[in-house]
Write an enzyme that holds these catalytic residues in place. Structure first.
Site, PDB file in Angstrom:
ATOM      1  N   PRO A  11      21.333  -8.294 -47.046  1.00  0.00           N
ATOM      2  CG  PRO A  11      19.006  -8.872 -46.998  1.00  0.00           C
ATOM      3  CD  PRO A  11      20.402  -9.330 -46.593  1.00  0.00           C
ATOM      4  CG  ASN A  12      17.536  -4.270 -49.414  1.00  0.00           C
ATOM      5  OD1 ASN A  12      17.721  -3.979 -50.424  1.00  0.00           O
ATOM      6  ND2 ASN A  12      16.655  -4.950 -48.750  1.00  0.00           N
ATOM      7  NE  ARG A  67      17.380  -0.436 -46.375  1.00  0.00           N
ATOM      8  CZ  ARG A  67      17.530  -1.716 -45.485  1.00  0.00           C
ATOM      9  NH1 ARG A  67      18.970  -1.995 -45.044  1.00  0.00           N
ATOM     10  NH2 ARG A  67      16.801  -2.440 -44.896  1.00  0.00           N
ATOM     11  CE1 TYR A 110      18.071  -0.217 -40.926  1.00  0.00           C
ATOM     12  CE2 TYR A 110      17.219   0.672 -42.801  1.00  0.00           C
ATOM     13  CZ  TYR A 110      17.182  -0.349 -41.615  1.00  0.00           C
ATOM     14  OH  TYR A 110      16.123  -1.179 -41.630  1.00  0.00           O
ATOM     15  CG  ASN A 143      22.963  -5.943 -40.161  1.00  0.00           C
ATOM     16  OD1 ASN A 143      21.886  -6.565 -40.168  1.00  0.00           O
ATOM     17  ND2 ASN A 143      23.120  -4.752 -40.187  1.00  0.00           N
ATOM     18  CB  ALA A 196      15.313  -8.350 -44.687  1.00  0.00           C
ATOM     19  CD  GLU A 246      20.787 -11.383 -34.579  1.00  0.00           C
ATOM     20  OE1 GLU A 246      20.714 -12.461 -33.889  1.00  0.00           O
ATOM     21  OE2 GLU A 246      19.895 -10.630 -34.759  1.00  0.00           O
ATOM     22  CG  HIS A 293      20.210  -6.087 -35.839  1.00  0.00           C
ATOM     23  ND1 HIS A 293      19.793  -6.710 -37.333  1.00  0.00           N
ATOM     24  CD2 HIS A 293      20.208  -7.297 -35.169  1.00  0.00           C
ATOM     25  CE1 HIS A 293      19.615  -7.969 -37.123  1.00  0.00           C
ATOM     26  NE2 HIS A 293      19.815  -8.371 -35.939  1.00  0.00           N
ATOM     27  NE  ARG A 327      13.004  -0.183 -37.993  1.00  0.00           N
ATOM     28  CZ  ARG A 327      14.032  -0.376 -39.051  1.00  0.00           C
ATOM     29  NH1 ARG A 327      15.059  -0.933 -39.000  1.00  0.00           N
ATOM     30  NH2 ARG A 327      13.252  -0.166 -40.173  1.00  0.00           N
TER      31      ARG A 327
END
Ligand code: DQA
Length: 154
Positions: A10-11, A18, A23, A76, A79, A100, A102, A109
């Protein structure tokens, strides 16, 4: 032909606009084009998808096992990394090796981002290198496919 499935959560459709401090400024279509270009050069079939929906991501993972099973998944989960037992269970159920990824370093963070429901099942986790995180994941998967086919003598 070897195959890789890339799943963006998502996103990630908003990449480029964004929170560029986390990112970067590369858009999702630019990133995907880069991955497609590399895969084309390596003669690897690549299927790249993005969804904001957890259930769609679960469906795609399940379908991967039913159809032309990819050699590997690069995911990825965005969230959903921090929340989704359903995506974890889907990946465990199909047993396709996955990496995985990111863009940001989730360990630098907010504390809630440090926990992933997937990492202990993943072959590896690459985080913090912006779009290069995907490129490194792709290179790892490509090299392991090549290595495997050399060892199999195919
Ligand atoms: C992300 C990190 C997640 O914590 C976040 O929710 C995202 C993107 C990353 O690529 O850095 O959406 O997975």
């Amino acid at each position: 032909m070897s195959q890789i499935l890339v799943l963006h959560g998502p996103n990630l459709n908003l990449l480029g606009k964004r929170e560029p401090e986390h990112y970067g400024t590369t858009t999702l279509s630019e990133l995907d084009a880069r991955l497609r270009e590399m895969a084309m050069r390596d003669s690897i079939a690549i299927d790249i998808r993005q969804s904001n929906s957890e259930s769609t991501l679960v469906d795609w993972i399940q379908q991967a096992a039913e159809g032309n099973r990819p050699d590997s998944i690069i995911i990825n989960p965005a969230a959903y990394t921090h929340t989704s037992v359903a995506i974890r269970d889907a990946l465990a159920a199909v047993g396709i090796p996955f990496v995985e990824v990111h863009l940001s370093n989730i360990h630098r963070r907010e504390t809630f981002r440090a926990h992933s429901y997937l990492s202990d099942l993943a072959e590896g986790v690459i985080a913090g290198f912006g779009e290069e995180s995907y490129v490194y994941a792709y290179c790892y998967v490509r090299d392991s496919i090549l290595c495997k086919s050399r060892n199999d003598g195919s």
